[in-house]
Design an enzyme around this catalytic site. Structure first.
Site, PDB file in Angstrom:
ATOM      1  N   LYS A  95       9.499   1.758  -5.600  1.00 31.93           N
ATOM      2  CA  LYS A  95       8.755   1.223  -6.750  1.00 31.93           C
ATOM      3  C   LYS A  95       9.491   1.544  -8.043  1.00 31.93           C
ATOM      4  O   LYS A  95       9.602   0.691  -8.938  1.00 31.93           O
ATOM      5  CB  LYS A  95       7.334   1.809  -6.770  1.00 31.93           C
ATOM      6  CG  LYS A  95       6.460   1.244  -5.661  1.00 31.93           C
ATOM      7  CD  LYS A  95       5.169   2.018  -5.455  1.00 31.93           C
ATOM      8  CE  LYS A  95       4.453   1.492  -4.209  1.00 31.93           C
ATOM      9  NZ  LYS A  95       3.289   2.251  -3.800  1.00 31.93           N
ATOM     10  N   GLN A 144      -0.528   7.218  -5.452  1.00 30.65           N
ATOM     11  CA  GLN A 144       0.026   6.889  -4.133  1.00 30.65           C
ATOM     12  C   GLN A 144      -0.881   7.434  -3.029  1.00 30.65           C
ATOM     13  O   GLN A 144      -1.202   8.630  -3.018  1.00 30.65           O
ATOM     14  CB  GLN A 144       1.451   7.469  -4.021  1.00 30.65           C
ATOM     15  CG  GLN A 144       2.162   7.137  -2.732  1.00 30.65           C
ATOM     16  CD  GLN A 144       2.467   5.637  -2.592  1.00 30.65           C
ATOM     17  OE1 GLN A 144       2.841   4.963  -3.548  1.00 30.65           O
ATOM     18  NE2 GLN A 144       2.298   5.122  -1.385  1.00 30.65           N
ATOM     19  N   ASP A 197      -3.220  -1.334  -8.468  1.00 22.47           N
ATOM     20  CA  ASP A 197      -3.331  -1.378  -7.005  1.00 22.47           C
ATOM     21  C   ASP A 197      -4.521  -2.234  -6.577  1.00 22.47           C
ATOM     22  O   ASP A 197      -4.678  -2.538  -5.392  1.00 22.47           O
ATOM     23  CB  ASP A 197      -3.526   0.044  -6.457  1.00 22.47           C
ATOM     24  CG  ASP A 197      -2.367   0.476  -5.583  1.00 22.47           C
ATOM     25  OD1 ASP A 197      -1.489  -0.365  -5.320  1.00 22.47           O
ATOM     26  OD2 ASP A 197      -2.349   1.653  -5.165  1.00 22.47           O
TER      27      ASP A 197
END
Ligand SMILES: NC(=O)c1ccc[n+]([C@@H]2O[C@H](COP(=O)([O-])OP(=O)(O)OC[C@H]3O[C@@H](n4cnc5c(N)ncnc54)[C@H](OP(=O)(O)O)[C@@H]3O)[C@@H](O)[C@H]2O)c1
Length: 295
Positions: free
Chosen positions: A54, A98, A121
């Site tokens: 990322k 994460q 997300d």
């Protein structure tokens, strides 16, 4: 029939190029660039490798990125304080915690604490709700990537029978919501299978587009696929492989070799959905930055 291989890296690079243009335009307009902050807890090797991917992708398209790394022993309160700080930092357009988190941390509480306007997300209940209501703001990156891939491959999704194997909040559920909506790359008739599904092969054999997101190699075999179907493999599992230096290889949910003989198009693992996930995260970060400045 030998299936056409859908190359996720090629499609992803097209998306990267679009985002890079969008970031450059944003910079001209606002004198600054969109920013993503990733919060990485603990030392799970797969999570570290995803986060590295990322970071590199952000750098390539000009998005400012920072990763806050903390030990697995962090308390829930300390993590919530970090999220609160990022919610209030105007330089941060996107926040990504994460997953998975260590067991003592409550994922739902942490995700719910993220400002929904920075939830790139797409897991906050407000964004999940908007998606279900047909008014998406941020959808999770992997389902967005699958849909974008199907559009780029000119797969006619309008009225197509789609079967998704898996109903997770990260993949199966939001993908169902995306493909059910009216519009380009959607308007499909969607069936979602799970471990409670009876005679799953009877369901999957009806699919014009079959999407596997179960997380177990061998979940989809050739007898479960309609000849000519498009098969998208979201699954990623590590299987031991002593011939590889690192001792394992990555594999999907679909038996690639045998299904390639039945399907008309198929995604490989690795190199299929994976690259798309990162590129759609970049799309979400740019969207978050544009939404933040649109008022
Ligand atoms: N390429 C990428 O960028 C990317 C991104 C995200 C995830 N993934 C991969 O995609 C896979 C799925 O991820 P996830 O987060 O959605 O996993 P998850 O939360 O474990 O969900 C898996 C889903 O599959 C269903 N399932 C499992 N085995 C099944 C079977 N034999 N038959 C029917 N349904 C079955 C489960 O059903 P129940 O609900 O009944 O338990 C569950 O709904 C994993 O391999 C993950 O690594 C890849």
């Amino acid at each position: 029939m030998t299936a056409r291989i859908i190359d996720g890296k090629v499609v992803a690079s097209r998306v990267h190029a679009e985002v890079a243009v969008g970031v450059a335009e944003y910079k001209v307009k606002h004198g600054t660039v969109p920013g993503l902050t990733v919060v990485l807890i603990g030392d799970d090797p797969a999570s570290h490798s995803y986060v590295k991917g990322k970071e590199l992708a952000c750098e390539k398209v000009g998005i400012a990125t920072e990763t806050i790394r903390r030990e697995a022993s962090i308390t829930q309160e300390e993590l919530l304080e970090i999220v609160d700080g990022l919610n209030n930092d105007p330089r941060v357009n996107g926040i990504l915690v994460q997953l998975p988190l260590p067991n003592h941390l409550n994922e739902d509480v942490v995700i719910h604490a993220i400002d929904p306007m920075k939830d790139v997300d797409g897991l906050h209940p407000e964004n999940a709700g908007l998606l279900i209501l047909g008014k998406p703001r941020f959808a999770p990156a992997t389902p967005l990537g699958v849909q974008r891939m199907l559009v780029e491959e000119n797969v006619d999704m309008n009225g197509a029978k789609v079967v998704i194997v898996g109903r997770s909040k990260l993949v199966g559920m939001p993908l169902m919501a995306l493909l059910l909506q009216k519009g380009i790359g959607a308007n499909s008739t969607v069936t979602v299978c799970h471990t409670g599904t009876k005679d799953m092969a009877a369901e999957t054999r009806r699919a014009d587009v079959l999407i596997a997101a179960a997380g177990f190699p061998g979940t989809v075999t050739s007898d479960m696929v309609k000849p000519g179907a498009v098969v998208i493999d979201v699954g990623v599992s590590r299987v031991e492989d002593s011939t590889r230096k690192r001792g394992y290889r990555l594999t999907g949910d679909v038996d690639f070799q045998e299904v390639s003989e039945v399907a008309s198009a198929i995604t490989p693992v690795p190199g299929g959905v994976g690259p798309m996930t990162i590129s759609m995260l970049l799309v979400n970060v740019l969207l978050a930055a544009n939404l933040a400045t649109s008022n």
